[in-house]
Motif scaffolding. Sequence first.
Motif, PDB file in Angstrom:
ATOM      1  N   SER A 326      12.376  -0.537  13.325  1.00 22.53           N
ATOM      2  CA  SER A 326      12.357   0.718  14.080  1.00 22.53           C
ATOM      3  C   SER A 326      11.282   1.674  13.577  1.00 22.53           C
ATOM      4  N   ASP A 327      10.859   1.499  12.322  1.00 23.47           N
ATOM      5  CA  ASP A 327       9.845   2.392  11.749  1.00 23.47           C
ATOM      6  C   ASP A 327       8.456   1.752  11.720  1.00 23.47           C
ATOM      7  N   LEU A 328       8.357   0.500  12.137  1.00 21.05           N
ATOM      8  CA  LEU A 328       7.097  -0.238  12.012  1.00 21.05           C
ATOM      9  C   LEU A 328       5.951   0.471  12.721  1.00 21.05           C
ATOM     10  N   GLU A 329       6.173   0.904  13.945  1.00 17.43           N
ATOM     11  CA  GLU A 329       5.118   1.574  14.697  1.00 17.43           C
ATOM     12  C   GLU A 329       4.645   2.838  13.993  1.00 17.43           C
ATOM     13  N   ASN A 330       5.583   3.608  13.420  1.00 13.86           N
ATOM     14  CA  ASN A 330       5.214   4.845  12.717  1.00 13.86           C
ATOM     15  C   ASN A 330       4.413   4.559  11.459  1.00 13.86           C
ATOM     16  N   VAL A 331       4.772   3.480  10.752  1.00 10.75           N
ATOM     17  CA  VAL A 331       4.012   3.106   9.552  1.00 10.75           C
ATOM     18  C   VAL A 331       2.579   2.775   9.933  1.00 10.75           C
ATOM     19  N   ILE A 332       2.399   1.960  10.969  1.00  6.54           N
ATOM     20  CA  ILE A 332       1.058   1.557  11.389  1.00  6.54           C
ATOM     21  C   ILE A 332       0.265   2.749  11.904  1.00  6.54           C
ATOM     22  N   ARG A 333       0.902   3.616  12.678  1.00  4.12           N
ATOM     23  CA  ARG A 333       0.219   4.796  13.189  1.00  4.12           C
ATOM     24  C   ARG A 333      -0.215   5.710  12.036  1.00  4.12           C
ATOM     25  N   SER A 334       0.651   5.873  11.052  1.00  2.71           N
ATOM     26  CA  SER A 334       0.330   6.786   9.951  1.00  2.71           C
ATOM     27  C   SER A 334      -0.839   6.295   9.111  1.00  2.71           C
ATOM     28  N   GLN A 335      -1.067   4.979   9.095  1.00  3.27           N
ATOM     29  CA  GLN A 335      -2.159   4.430   8.301  1.00  3.27           C
ATOM     30  C   GLN A 335      -3.526   4.634   8.954  1.00  3.27           C
ATOM     31  N   ASP A 336      -3.570   4.963  10.248  1.00  4.86           N
ATOM     32  CA  ASP A 336      -4.800   5.203  10.996  1.00  4.86           C
ATOM     33  C   ASP A 336      -5.594   3.930  11.279  1.00  4.86           C
ATOM     34  N   GLU A 337      -5.627   3.016  10.316  1.00 10.15           N
ATOM     35  CA  GLU A 337      -6.391   1.778  10.452  1.00 10.15           C
ATOM     36  C   GLU A 337      -5.492   0.595  10.115  1.00 10.15           C
ATOM     37  N   PRO A 338      -5.830  -0.608  10.585  1.00 10.50           N
ATOM     38  CA  PRO A 338      -5.003  -1.788  10.291  1.00 10.50           C
ATOM     39  C   PRO A 338      -4.832  -2.020   8.794  1.00 10.50           C
ATOM     40  N   VAL A 339      -3.741  -2.674   8.437  1.00 11.36           N
ATOM     41  CA  VAL A 339      -3.461  -3.013   7.039  1.00 11.36           C
ATOM     42  C   VAL A 339      -3.359  -4.526   6.916  1.00 11.36           C
ATOM     43  N   ALA A 340      -3.668  -5.023   5.721  1.00 10.39           N
ATOM     44  CA  ALA A 340      -3.821  -6.468   5.544  1.00 10.39           C
ATOM     45  C   ALA A 340      -2.508  -7.211   5.371  1.00 10.39           C
ATOM     46  N   GLY A 341      -1.412  -6.500   5.071  1.00 14.48           N
ATOM     47  CA  GLY A 341      -0.140  -7.182   4.872  1.00 14.48           C
ATOM     48  C   GLY A 341       1.022  -6.229   4.987  1.00 14.48           C
TER      49      GLY A 341
END
Length: 630
Positions: A326-341
Motif C-alpha cells: 500500500s505504501d510502495l507507490e509513495n516510496v517510489i514517488r518520494s525517491q524522485d528517480e528509480p531505485v535499484a532494489g
Amino acid sequence: MSPKIDDGHLIHITKLMSDSLIHRGPDGAGNYTCSHISLGHRRLAIIDLVTGNQPMISSDKRFAITFNGEVYNYIELREELKALGRRFRTTSDTEVLLQAFEQWGPSCTARLNGMWAFAIWDDKEKKLFLSRDRFGIKPLYYAMKDDKFLFASEPKALLASGAISRKVNRRMIYDYLAFTVTDHTAETFFEEIVQLLPGHSMTIDCSFKPKIDRFWEIPKTPRLNKEDDNLLITKFKDLFTDAVRIRLRSDVPVGSCLSGGIDSTSIVCTVQDMLKRENGKIKKMDTFSVIFKEASIDESLFIKETESKTETCSHYLIPNKEDILSDLENVIRSQDEPVAGPSVIGQSIVMSLSHENNVKVLLDGQGADETLGGYTRFISSRAADLFMDGEIQKAFQTLVNTRSNRMERLWVASLFLSMVTNDRVAKIINRMFTFIMNFKKMDSMDAMHEDLRSEGASRTFDRFQRESSNLFSSLRFATDQRLQELLRYEDRNSMRYSIETRLPFLDYRLVSFEFTSLPDSLKINEQWTKRVLREAMIGIIPDTIRNKKDKLGFAVPERDWVEFFFKNGGLRLLSDKPRIVSFRIIDEAFLKRFIDNFQKCRDWRFAWLLLNLEIWLRTVIENQRDVLSK
C-alpha cells in the motif's frame, strides 16, 4: 535566479518549489527576494530552534544564505571567528557558515565538518555560490532553462516550478537497465535536471555561465608509514568516537537506527559508553529497528543483545506485505528517480517508526562498508592482492575464513579467479558463475526496445582503475561512486518523514585517515573484514556481534516482496498499456514473454527494475495517483 527582474514571478516560482518540499522542513518557511534572485527555505529545526530561521541575511545586508544540513564543528568555528573579531546574533550553525563565507570566501568549505547543500547570494557582486558536502550526503539539483537558473534539494521542486519539463533522460534509463546503477554521474533521470557532484562548488552570475570547482576528493594513494597496528587502531577509535560525539550536537533528542550488524551497533554502544563516562550513568537512547520473521535475515537476537547491553529505549516494527504494498507507490514517488532494489523500502519503514515516536535526528551506519571493506566483493580484491604479492597461503585463508556463508564464498572465489587469471579464462569463469547464480535471468539487452539499445550502445560503466592495490582502488571507487545511490535513498527516506540522519562513518577526518594511513591488512586480513573497527570495539560492543562473519547489509525479504507485488497489482499494471513499452524502453514482445513466464523463472531482480520503472513513469513523469489500486 534570473537576469530579468520580475519580483512577482520569481516569488511565485519560489513558493511553488518551497511548498513541494514541506516534508523536508515542516517547522517553518522563509523567503528572500532581491534583484535577480528569490531564495526559499523550508526549515527542519534541529539547532537554535528560536533564532535560526532562514534565509539568513548578513549584518551588512550583502549576503543571504539558504542552507540544508549541519555543520558539526560550528562551535569551534564560531570561537575561531570570534577571535577574528566577528560577533554573532544567534547560536545557529547557519550563521557560523554565513560568517565563515564572509571571512574566508569559497575556501571556507575546507574548514567545515558536516553535511551540507547551501547557496549564498552576493548582492554586491550579483553572484550565487553553491556548494555540496564532500560525500554528497545532502543533495543539490539544478536546471537552466530560458532565462532562469533554478536549484533545489529534490527534483520534484524543480518540476513543481512549472519551468522544467518531465522529459525522461533515456541515457540514465539505459544505464539503469544495463548496469543496474543510479546516481553515478551528474546526470539524472530527467533530461533537464542535473546534480552538483559531491565535493564540488559552483559560482554563477546573471550571464548564466557557471564555474564549477572540486574542493575535495578521496586521496588517490595511501601515504602509509610503519606505525604499530595497535597505535593505528587507537587513532581510528579516537576519530570514530569524536565523529559520533559531534553528531550528538542538537537541541532536540538524537536517536539511532539499530540493526544486528557491527556498524549501527558500534554507534549505539559508543554513544552509551560516552554518555556513561561523562555523566556516570546511562541516559537511554531511542533506537529504531525493523525485524523480519524470515530466519535467514532475522537479526532480532543481535538487536536485543545490544539493547540489553546499552539499556536503550527500543522501538520495533515487524512489517507485513500488505502494508508495504500500500505504501510502495509513495516510496517510489518520494525517491524522485528509480531505485535499484526494494531494500529501500525497509529503510523507509525505520524512518516512519522514528517519525511516529517524535525523534527528529537519527545516527546511522551508512558508509562503513564502502570505506572499510564490509561487502563480500572486497574480499576477492584483498585475496588477489595477496596472491599477486606471492602470499599464496594468506590469499586462500582470506578467501575461506572471512565469510561463513557457502554461497558468499563461491561468489568471492569467482571474483578472485577473474582477477588473477588471463582475460579469456576470466570471462569463462564469470559466465559460469553468472549461470550458476542466476541461470534463468533474462538479458537486459534482449529486454530493451531497439531504440533504447541503439541510443545507449556507446554507454559504459567502468570499474575502478587499479591505483595502489586492488582493495584500495575498489574501496575508493565504492565510496566515491557506488555510495551515492545509497545516500540518495537515505536522504529521501528520512526527509519524507522530516527526519535528519547523521553518518559518523562519513566524517571526512575518519575517511581521510582510512585512505591515507590504514594498511589493507587493517581493513581485511585472513580472518576478518573491517578488522580495524572490530578491534577498536573490543569491550564496547557484544563479542557475538563483533565476531559475526555473515554479511547481511540492510537485508529485507526482497524476492518474497517482489513476487507479492507482482501477484497483487504488478502484473496487471504491466499488462495495461505499459508505459515502459509506450516510452520505447522495453520491447513489447519481450514483456509479454516475461509476464507469461514470470511464475516459472521468477527473475525477481529484473522484475523489480521493470515494475519500479513502470510505477515511476506513471507517478512521477505522468504525475498520476493511486496507480496500483486502479
